[in-house]
Write a protein that holds these residues in place. Structure first.
Motif, PDB file in Angstrom:
ATOM      1  N   UNK A 100       0.837  -1.207   0.000  1.00  0.00           N
ATOM      2  CA  UNK A 100       0.000   0.000   0.000  1.00  0.00           C
ATOM      3  C   UNK A 100       0.867   1.251   0.000  1.00  0.00           C
ATOM      4  N   UNK A 101       1.976   1.221   0.733  1.00  0.00           N
ATOM      5  CA  UNK A 101       2.851   2.385   0.790  1.00  0.00           C
ATOM      6  C   UNK A 101       3.536   2.615  -0.555  1.00  0.00           C
ATOM      7  N   UNK A 102       3.937   1.518  -1.197  1.00  0.00           N
ATOM      8  CA  UNK A 102       4.572   1.673  -2.519  1.00  0.00           C
ATOM      9  C   UNK A 102       3.595   2.330  -3.496  1.00  0.00           C
ATOM     10  N   UNK A 103       2.336   1.906  -3.455  1.00  0.00           N
ATOM     11  CA  UNK A 103       1.366   2.498  -4.388  1.00  0.00           C
ATOM     12  C   UNK A 103       1.069   3.954  -4.034  1.00  0.00           C
ATOM     13  N   UNK A 104       1.126   4.275  -2.754  1.00  0.00           N
ATOM     14  CA  UNK A 104       0.971   5.692  -2.393  1.00  0.00           C
ATOM     15  C   UNK A 104       2.109   6.514  -2.992  1.00  0.00           C
ATOM     16  N   UNK A 105       3.334   5.950  -2.905  1.00  0.00           N
ATOM     17  CA  UNK A 105       4.490   6.687  -3.458  1.00  0.00           C
ATOM     18  C   UNK A 105       4.333   6.879  -4.957  1.00  0.00           C
ATOM     19  N   UNK A 106       3.644   5.945  -5.603  1.00  0.00           N
ATOM     20  CA  UNK A 106       3.483   6.060  -7.058  1.00  0.00           C
ATOM     21  C   UNK A 106       2.311   6.974  -7.437  1.00  0.00           C
ATOM     22  N   UNK A 107       1.186   6.830  -6.726  1.00  0.00           N
ATOM     23  CA  UNK A 107      -0.027   7.534  -7.160  1.00  0.00           C
ATOM     24  C   UNK A 107      -0.293   8.819  -6.394  1.00  0.00           C
ATOM     25  N   UNK A 108       0.284   8.916  -5.187  1.00  0.00           N
ATOM     26  CA  UNK A 108       0.007  10.082  -4.347  1.00  0.00           C
ATOM     27  C   UNK A 108      -1.304   9.957  -3.579  1.00  0.00           C
ATOM     28  N   UNK A 109      -1.998   8.841  -3.782  1.00  0.00           N
ATOM     29  CA  UNK A 109      -3.251   8.640  -3.034  1.00  0.00           C
ATOM     30  C   UNK A 109      -3.088   7.484  -2.076  1.00  0.00           C
ATOM     31  N   UNK A 110      -3.348   7.750  -0.799  1.00  0.00           N
ATOM     32  CA  UNK A 110      -3.199   6.672   0.170  1.00  0.00           C
ATOM     33  C   UNK A 110      -4.517   5.923   0.314  1.00  0.00           C
ATOM     34  N   UNK A 111      -4.424   4.601   0.328  1.00  0.00           N
ATOM     35  CA  UNK A 111      -5.645   3.790   0.478  1.00  0.00           C
ATOM     36  C   UNK A 111      -5.647   3.144   1.853  1.00  0.00           C
ATOM     37  N   UNK A 112      -6.850   3.078   2.411  1.00  0.00           N
ATOM     38  CA  UNK A 112      -7.007   2.531   3.761  1.00  0.00           C
ATOM     39  C   UNK A 112      -7.872   1.274   3.789  1.00  0.00           C
ATOM     40  N   UNK A 113      -8.203   0.788   2.619  1.00  0.00           N
ATOM     41  CA  UNK A 113      -9.085  -0.373   2.544  1.00  0.00           C
ATOM     42  C   UNK A 113      -8.478  -1.402   1.599  1.00  0.00           C
ATOM     43  N   UNK A 114      -8.572  -2.650   1.999  1.00  0.00           N
ATOM     44  CA  UNK A 114      -8.034  -3.733   1.162  1.00  0.00           C
ATOM     45  C   UNK A 114      -9.191  -4.526   0.536  1.00  0.00           C
ATOM     46  N   UNK A 115      -8.977  -5.121  -0.663  1.00  0.00           N
ATOM     47  CA  UNK A 115      -7.789  -4.954  -1.484  1.00  0.00           C
ATOM     48  C   UNK A 115      -7.737  -3.562  -2.097  1.00  0.00           C
ATOM     49  N   UNK A 116      -6.521  -3.109  -2.386  1.00  0.00           N
ATOM     50  CA  UNK A 116      -6.319  -1.773  -2.950  1.00  0.00           C
ATOM     51  C   UNK A 116      -7.012  -1.686  -4.309  1.00  0.00           C
ATOM     52  N   UNK A 117      -7.561  -0.523  -4.608  1.00  0.00           N
ATOM     53  CA  UNK A 117      -8.281  -0.399  -5.883  1.00  0.00           C
ATOM     54  C   UNK A 117      -7.506   0.417  -6.917  1.00  0.00           C
ATOM     55  N   UNK A 118      -6.509   1.167  -6.451  1.00  0.00           N
ATOM     56  CA  UNK A 118      -5.832   2.088  -7.363  1.00  0.00           C
ATOM     57  C   UNK A 118      -4.498   1.508  -7.842  1.00  0.00           C
ATOM     58  N   UNK A 119      -4.560   0.284  -8.364  1.00  0.00           N
ATOM     59  CA  UNK A 119      -3.342  -0.383  -8.835  1.00  0.00           C
ATOM     60  C   UNK A 119      -3.652  -1.089 -10.147  1.00  0.00           C
ATOM     61  N   UNK A 120      -2.630  -1.449 -10.904  1.00  0.00           N
ATOM     62  CA  UNK A 120      -2.898  -2.172 -12.163  1.00  0.00           C
ATOM     63  C   UNK A 120      -3.460  -3.570 -11.924  1.00  0.00           C
ATOM     64  N   UNK A 121      -3.379  -4.068 -10.694  1.00  0.00           N
ATOM     65  CA  UNK A 121      -3.889  -5.411 -10.397  1.00  0.00           C
ATOM     66  C   UNK A 121      -5.396  -5.420 -10.144  1.00  0.00           C
ATOM     67  N   UNK A 122      -5.964  -4.233  -9.861  1.00  0.00           N
ATOM     68  CA  UNK A 122      -7.370  -4.190  -9.460  1.00  0.00           C
ATOM     69  C   UNK A 122      -8.262  -4.468 -10.656  1.00  0.00           C
ATOM     70  N   UNK A 123      -9.336  -5.194 -10.404  1.00  0.00           N
ATOM     71  CA  UNK A 123     -10.327  -5.420 -11.459  1.00  0.00           C
ATOM     72  C   UNK A 123     -11.073  -4.120 -11.680  1.00  0.00           C
ATOM     73  N   UNK A 124     -11.117  -3.685 -12.918  1.00  0.00           N
ATOM     74  CA  UNK A 124     -11.811  -2.421 -13.166  1.00  0.00           C
ATOM     75  C   UNK A 124     -13.303  -2.690 -13.238  1.00  0.00           C
TER      76      UNK A 124
END
Ligand code: FES
Ligand code: FES
Length: 861
Positions: A837-861
């Protein structure tokens, strides 16, 4: 009708059926494992005309003239090579996926003798492995390819079985070659099949059960209802709240509740008969979530209970409120984490049969034969001597095989109907019935000073424990006690509530509650680091618990405490990623080894020199894939100086092997390991100047109590757990793809008994929690019904894992039991999600507090 070749022999099949059924049930080719029967898991792979194919998909009538090869049909040389390569690579854990992997590997190597790593991963993309994280399986395939090319077996890296050596696990051959027997591989003369008719509604009163039509069907042996239970109806790991069968007049708790048990001579008749059992219900409103459960006048999951509250925990030291009020920086956030399905590859299965002396024999796949014995004997109303339980190979558990699922049903059928019976879950039943990882909602507040030193943490945790208690109380407790993290500060206050709902039950799952609260603490620390202006690595280093330090629970930690070493180990990778401008995230964790908190926590082990002049190891500790047998053999070689070839590891049973508690809480290497060491000391007393041949018939018994203080003990520095493991993991993202390019996981394991096995645990735990962080889902609909199938759970596949998963085993002796070993099973899965989650925050600038993360290339759109 079709004729085809199987392993070089021509065979004719009269009845059209799925190929897997013909191979397993009629040809007894049990390397072809049935993990799902729905084309999703890959355990059933065979070669058809050279192409890896799932045997649960094609019907035999479509196979006229085809050439089929199973693992049994490999040449002796191929078997030798794959066994060596998978052993050397450390590729085998529970083993249930392994024959299917070998077939996919052979399909590749027969046409491409020198594959790349990517090609090997792609070749096994349709084979799920839940244990290994695929890294070592790919290593094994590449090593096998090299050996085939070179035409000769190399020497193993070591054949010294002392503690600390990277030996091949002792169960590699039986798992690679498929001759090791799991429960479903047991076929007995006259064996019948049993299965439960389950409730149609999550919450409903059963008004009537009519089995007359089912009983009239030829081939049906019997239909049992609650009235047929001779002993106690209720089973349950701690609280006896799970009905073996729901009686007329009672209320169901979830869709997995069993209303009747059907037994038939064959599986087809069984399925027909289940549909003929007529049950009338009065449908009642269900409880869908903890909010509904806690509401005033909420429907009660247990109708005679006062409320739906299953457990309440409160842990406090110091004055968190005051410390946070006075802190320079304070962050408060709300988090949620989802249900997670264990998805072990072997669905639950048990075989039971009546013995001539009126006993019941049970062959099981579970995490403790003795727990199964206690539950089943009480349900049958039998003395313990009248019920015997033996583990077969266990195809993974991860906490999901601690509760009764099929064992008590198999025992009941065998005892009442006097027939041998196999009760096996369909994959869908498995997904519905066994307890999941608890979904939790959490509210965390952290205060730090200007240097990032934690001043205090406060939190509230609400957990959905579903239909039954299972291990909901201890999971909530561990979630609360470990919410503090592995840091040295004094002010900590956390309160947790677990509520019954009509959802599937939740219970033990690798991480045992800590996976959830660690996500919160670690995410807050990462945010706090940014506020202070230091790195997430630096804030951990400043706060890390060190030997002699005091944890927020008051425990003074010992010399074996290795959090700082894990931070040091990842630092080169972390710094390099920062220097390269890569998005990198970090998380730390601690996890208890052993049950702890004042509960009885016994390890027991018996060493017997038998007629074959070998030393046989008996312990009630189940090996569920983690490699306990290999660990114990290495200990005996080291502590008693017995040769590896003179030691035989026996699977857990209840009549010779002493109760060593559940395989749970990362406890067996340490607790049973210490019991084994103590047995070795007794053996050493008489071994002097003798050989095993001189000791035939002698037994050497060791036991160890991991003594701890209960929560809230009135002592200044309570010992909550005899040991903790520590870890730091980092996640580095690829700039181009946005996907993970490397996970680095450094784990303090005390003394690594077998570093190869430790690495396998780490890689497997990391990939499992990559799923938890990024892809896995277990949705539950408005009828409290889980809607996922095995193929839609979102499990990582071999070709989706990062190019590098770097497992670093930190050997830090200091613990004076079990050769210094601390368990590693659970912690491997704990710091992964916050690091990602921290790595994706460093990439996107948006911190997520709920799993599974939605703002990643792995998330089902
Ligand atoms: S059993 Fe065939 S894919 Fe799972
Ligand atoms: S070793 Fe692959 S599922 Fe267990």
């Amino acid at each position: 009708m079709a004729t085809f070749i199987v392993n070089g022999q021509s065979v004719s099949v009269e009845k059209n059926q799925k190929l897997i059924r013909f191979l397993r049930d009629e040809l007894n080719l049990t390397s072809v494992k049935d993990g799902c029967s729905e084309g999703a898991c890959g355990t059933c792979h065979v070669l058809i005309d050279g192409k890896p194919t799932k045997a649960c998909v094609p019907s035999t009538d479509k196979l006229e003239g085809k050439n089929i090869i199973t693992v049994e049909g490999l040449s002796a040389w191929e078997k030798e090579v794959y066994t060596f390569a998978f052993g050397e690579a450390g590729a085998v854990q529970c083993g249930f996926c392994i024959p299917g992997m070998i077939i996919s590997a052979k399909g590749l190597l027969d046409v491409n003798p020198d594959p790349t790593r990517e090609e090997a991963a792609f070749a096994i993309r349709n084979n799920i492995c839940r244990c290994t994280g695929y890294v070592k399986i790919i290593d094994g395939i590449l090593l096998a390819a090299k050996i085939f090319r070179e035409g000769k077996l190399p020497a193993p890296e070591t054949d010294d079985w002392q503690i600390g050596q990277r030996v091949h696990r002792l169960d590699v051959a039986e798992k690679v070659q498929g001759f090791g027997a799991f429960c479903d591989d047991v076929y007995l003369d006259g064996m019948c099949y049993g299965s439960a008719v389950r409730s149609e509604y999550a919450r409903a009163r059963v008004l009537s059960i009519d089995a007359s039509e089912a009983l009239a069907l030829p081939g049906v042996v019997g239909v049992l209802t609650a009235k047929d239970i001779p002993g106690k109806v209720m089973v349950g790991h701690i609280q006896k709240d799970q009905p073996t069968l729901i009686d007329v007049g009672e209320i169901t708790h979830y869709l997995g509740d069993s209303v009747a048990l059907v037994c038939a001579r064959d599986i087809e008749t069984l399925e027909k008969a289940k549909k003929l059992v007529k049950v009338e219900y009065e449908v009642l409103p269900a409880v869908h979530n903890p909010e509904e459960a806690a509401a005033e006048n909420a429907p009660l999951v247990f109708e005679h209970a006062e409320s739906n509250l299953q457990a309440h925990k409160y842990v406090s030291r110091g004055n968190a409120e005051e410390a946070i009020k006075n802190a320079k920086y304070v962050i408060r956030r709300e988090f949620s984490t989802p249900w997670t399905e264990h998805a072990f590859l072997e669905p639950e299965c048990a075989v039971a049969y009546p013995t001539e002396d009126g006993c019941v024999m049970l062959l099981t796949s579970d995490q403790s034969t003795h727990t199964t014995l206690h539950e089943c004997a009480a349900m049958l109303g039998l003395d313990h001597e009248k019920c015997k339980v033996q583990n077969m190979l266990v195809g993974g558990g991860f906490g999901g095989k601690e509760d009764m699922s099929v064992q008590h049903h198999a025992a009941l059928i065998a005892y009442v109907l006097k027939v041998p019976v196999k009760v096996k879950f369909s994959r869908q039943e498995s997904i519905l019935v066994h307890p999941k990882r608890h979904s939790m909602k959490m509210d965390f507040t952290m205060g730090c000073d200007e240097n990032g030193i934690i001043q205090g943490v406060k939190a509230k945790v609400i957990s959905d424990t579903g239909a039954f208690a299972s291990l909901g109380g201890p999971v909530l407790e561990r979630a609360c006690t470990h919410a503090a993290g592995p840091y040295a500060y004094e002010n900590f206050e956390i309160e947790g509530w677990a509520y019954y709902t009509n959802n599937p039950p939740a219970g033990a799952f690798r991480g045992f509650g800590v996976t959830q609260t660690c996500f919160c603490t670690e995410t807050l620390l990462n945010e706090m680091a940014d506020i202070i202006g230091i790195t997430p690595w630096e804030i951990r280093y400043r706060n890390a618990i060190r030997p002699g330090g005091v944890l927020p629970n008051g425990q003074i930690v010992g010399e074996e405490t290795g959090l700082v070493e894990t931070l040091d180990a990842v630092k080169p990778y972390y710094d390099a990623a920062l220097a390269a401008g890569d998005a990198v995230g970090l998380g730390c964790a601690m996890k208890n080894a052993g049950v702890g908190v004042g509960l009885p926590d016994w390890g027991r082990c018996k060493l017997i020199v038998e007629e074959d002049e070998k030393l046989h190891i008996y312990t009630g500790a189940s090996c569920i894939g983690q490699g306990l047998g290999t660990v114990l053999v290495q200990m005996i070689v080291s502590f008693a100086g017995i040769k590896r070839s003179d030691i035989i590891y026996e699977r857990s049973n209840t009549w010779i092997a002493p109760d060593s508690g559940d395989t749970s809480g990362s406890r067996q290497t340490m607790v049973t390991g210490e019991a084994c060491r103590r047995a070795c000391l007794k053996l050493n007393e008489v071994l002097e100047g003798k050989t095993l041949a001189d000791l035939v018939g002698q037994e050497f018994y060791g036991e160890y109590l991991a003594k701890t203080d209960p929560l809230g003990a009135e002592v200044p520095n309570p010992v909550s757990h005899v040991a903790y493991g520590y870890a730091t993991q980092i996640c580095i993202l690829d700039k181009e793809t946005g996907r993970i390019k490397q996970m680095v996981a450094a784990h303090d394991v005390g003394k690594a008994i077998n570093p190869l096995s430790c690495e396998g645990q780490i890689e497997g735990g990391v990939v499992m929690s990559m799923g938890y962080a990024l892809t896995e889902r277990y949705p539950i609909d408005e009828n409290c019904k889980p809607t996922a199938k095995y193929g839609t759970l979102g499990l990582f596949r071999a070709n989706q894992i990062p190019p590098e998963i770097t497992a670093i085993v930190i050997d830090k002796p200091g613990l004076n039991i079990a050769g210094g070993a601390i368990g590693i099973g659970e912690i491997t899965s704990i710091p992964t999600a916050p690091a990602i989650a921290d790595a994706y925050f460093r990439q996107t600038g948006e911190r997520e507090y709920h799993l599974p993360l939605v703002n990643t290339p792995y998330a089902k759109k």
